[in-house]
Design an enzyme around this catalytic site. Structure first.
Site, PDB file in Angstrom:
ATOM      1  N   GLY A  20      29.617  48.276  24.076  1.00  8.38           N
ATOM      2  CA  GLY A  20      28.477  47.612  24.697  1.00  8.38           C
ATOM      3  C   GLY A  20      28.903  46.887  25.958  1.00  8.38           C
ATOM      4  O   GLY A  20      28.434  45.781  26.247  1.00  8.38           O
ATOM      5  N   ASN A  88      31.976  44.433  20.726  1.00  3.43           N
ATOM      6  CA  ASN A  88      30.925  43.571  21.268  1.00  3.43           C
ATOM      7  C   ASN A  88      29.522  44.107  20.998  1.00  3.43           C
ATOM      8  O   ASN A  88      28.568  43.336  20.969  1.00  3.43           O
ATOM      9  CB  ASN A  88      31.127  43.420  22.785  1.00  3.43           C
ATOM     10  CG  ASN A  88      29.920  42.812  23.463  1.00  3.43           C
ATOM     11  OD1 ASN A  88      29.673  41.615  23.355  1.00  3.43           O
ATOM     12  ND2 ASN A  88      29.150  43.633  24.155  1.00  3.43           N
ATOM     13  N   SER A 142      27.888  36.186  15.767  1.00  4.13           N
ATOM     14  CA  SER A 142      26.799  35.337  16.260  1.00  4.13           C
ATOM     15  C   SER A 142      26.700  34.109  15.375  1.00  4.13           C
ATOM     16  O   SER A 142      26.996  34.177  14.173  1.00  4.13           O
ATOM     17  CB  SER A 142      25.471  36.097  16.222  1.00  4.13           C
ATOM     18  OG  SER A 142      24.381  35.219  16.426  1.00  4.13           O
ATOM     19  N   TYR A 156      19.685  41.231  11.548  1.00  2.00           N
ATOM     20  CA  TYR A 156      20.779  40.968  12.500  1.00  2.00           C
ATOM     21  C   TYR A 156      21.667  39.838  11.983  1.00  2.00           C
ATOM     22  O   TYR A 156      22.897  39.950  11.966  1.00  2.00           O
ATOM     23  CB  TYR A 156      20.168  40.601  13.853  1.00  2.00           C
ATOM     24  CG  TYR A 156      21.123  40.081  14.891  1.00  2.00           C
ATOM     25  CD1 TYR A 156      21.884  40.950  15.671  1.00  2.00           C
ATOM     26  CD2 TYR A 156      21.246  38.711  15.131  1.00  2.00           C
ATOM     27  CE1 TYR A 156      22.743  40.469  16.652  1.00  2.00           C
ATOM     28  CE2 TYR A 156      22.090  38.223  16.099  1.00  2.00           C
ATOM     29  CZ  TYR A 156      22.845  39.106  16.865  1.00  2.00           C
ATOM     30  OH  TYR A 156      23.693  38.620  17.827  1.00  2.00           O
ATOM     31  N   ALA A 157      21.038  38.754  11.542  1.00  2.00           N
ATOM     32  CA  ALA A 157      21.792  37.599  11.056  1.00  2.00           C
ATOM     33  C   ALA A 157      22.631  37.964   9.836  1.00  2.00           C
ATOM     34  O   ALA A 157      23.805  37.583   9.729  1.00  2.00           O
ATOM     35  CB  ALA A 157      20.824  36.455  10.718  1.00  2.00           C
ATOM     36  N   ALA A 158      22.042  38.719   8.912  1.00  2.00           N
ATOM     37  CA  ALA A 158      22.765  39.120   7.702  1.00  2.00           C
ATOM     38  C   ALA A 158      23.929  40.045   8.049  1.00  2.00           C
ATOM     39  O   ALA A 158      25.024  39.933   7.475  1.00  2.00           O
ATOM     40  CB  ALA A 158      21.810  39.809   6.731  1.00  2.00           C
ATOM     41  N   ALA A 159      23.723  40.960   8.997  1.00  2.00           N
ATOM     42  CA  ALA A 159      24.788  41.879   9.401  1.00  2.00           C
ATOM     43  C   ALA A 159      25.932  41.121  10.065  1.00  2.00           C
ATOM     44  O   ALA A 159      27.111  41.419   9.829  1.00  2.00           O
ATOM     45  CB  ALA A 159      24.232  42.943  10.344  1.00  2.00           C
ATOM     46  N   LYS A 160      25.606  40.144  10.896  1.00  2.00           N
ATOM     47  CA  LYS A 160      26.644  39.361  11.568  1.00  2.00           C
ATOM     48  C   LYS A 160      27.419  38.504  10.565  1.00  2.00           C
ATOM     49  O   LYS A 160      28.632  38.308  10.711  1.00  2.00           O
ATOM     50  CB  LYS A 160      26.036  38.491  12.664  1.00  2.00           C
ATOM     51  CG  LYS A 160      25.531  39.272  13.869  1.00  2.00           C
ATOM     52  CD  LYS A 160      26.630  40.050  14.580  1.00  2.00           C
ATOM     53  CE  LYS A 160      26.167  40.588  15.925  1.00  2.00           C
ATOM     54  NZ  LYS A 160      27.203  41.396  16.608  1.00  2.00           N
ATOM     55  N   ILE A 189      23.159  33.249  24.761  1.00  2.26           N
ATOM     56  CA  ILE A 189      23.843  33.582  26.015  1.00  2.26           C
ATOM     57  C   ILE A 189      22.796  33.959  27.061  1.00  2.26           C
ATOM     58  O   ILE A 189      21.876  34.734  26.785  1.00  2.26           O
ATOM     59  CB  ILE A 189      24.819  34.759  25.828  1.00  2.26           C
ATOM     60  CG1 ILE A 189      25.784  34.493  24.668  1.00  2.26           C
ATOM     61  CG2 ILE A 189      25.614  35.009  27.120  1.00  2.26           C
ATOM     62  CD1 ILE A 189      26.636  35.693  24.316  1.00  2.26           C
TER      63      ILE A 189
END
Length: 264
Positions: A20, A88, A142, A156-160, A189
């Site tokens: 990325g 990333n 994150s 997204y939060a659970a994966a991070k 960011i």
């Protein structure tokens, strides 16, 4: 923001890959590693415009299972090895509405991009790192891994969160064999995408850009530093962690969030 001139070529002779790496924090990280002397490779689905002449680009959709092996074979064929891997790539494409609004596809795509893509790339590149008893793997997670926004980005939060846990476990296995594994967890960011989101909030709610920015910071529970991070600030941390100066650091998560997480 200018790069630190004190260590201009500390990564000379190293080969680095940033996934990325064509925009946002990924581009800033690639630029930072290139500035430090590394031969730098980036992956993304599409060629950047304009392209960075100093960076080698490999087109890849890392949400697909076979892409990691393809990228690894291309990197190792052209450069012979990989010394620094910065996972990333990440994203939260899900919409608002909470748990009930999320489909199975939402969950599967979030896990593929934010957790399984890094796992597959690590698996593809680790053997040659372990063979030479050296290497650095940095996972960009994150603060949502511990501060989830359930209304809009729960997958997204659970994966991070899974990525942070996996990164720690991997470090315990491979650090004794010479490979350092670290996690960097940014807060908000100020990427081009974040600027566009702020503009949309501004327009749809008849707010100034400053008021829209404050709305986002309030949704995060506040940012004590008073602003989001610049991509170059995240890149500077990654550049340090990838360098020989950070040689004793492994297995640790580094939060860069301007104080957003309210607890120790």
């Amino acid at each position: 923001m200018q790069h630190n001139q004190e260590y201009p070529q500390e990564l000379a002779g190293k080969v680095a890959l940033v996934t990325g790496g064509t925009k946002g924090a990924g581009k800033a990280i690639a630029d930072r590693l290139l500035h430090a002397g590394a031969k730098t490779i980036v992956t993304a689905r599409n060629q950047p415009e304009p392209s960075n002449d100093g960076v080698h680009f490999i087109a890849a959709d890392l949400s697909k299972r076979e892409a990691a092996e393809t990228v690894a074979s291309k990197v190792l064929e052209k450069f012979g090895r990989l010394d620094i891997l910065v996972n990333n790539l990440g994203g939260a494409e899900t919409h608002g509405g909470g748990f009930a609004a999320l489909s199975n596809k939402d969950w599967e795509e979030a896990l593929q991009i934010n957790l399984l893509a890094p796992v597959r790339l690590d698996k593809a590149f680790l053997p040659q790192m372990l063979e030479k008893n050296s290497g650095v793997i940095i996972h960009i997670a994150s603060i949502q891994g511990r501060l989830p926004l359930y209304d809009s980005t729960l997958p997204y939060a659970a994966a991070k969160a899974g990525l942070v846990n996996y990164s720690k476990g991997l470090s315990k296995e491979v650090s004794p064999k010479g490979v350092r594994v670290l996690t960097v967890s940014p807060g908000w960011i100020l990427t081009d995408a974040a600027k566009r989101m702020t503009e949309r909030i501004s327009q749809s709610n008849n707010l100034t850009i400053e008021e829209a920015t404050q709305t986002i910071m309030t949704a995060l529970g506040g940012i004590p530093y008073g602003r989001p991070a610049f991509p170059e600030e995240v890149a500077e941390l990654v550049g340090f962690l990838a360098s020989p100066r950070a040689g004793y650091l492994t297995g640790t998560e580094y939060v860069i969030d301007g104080g957003t997480i309210p607890t120790i």
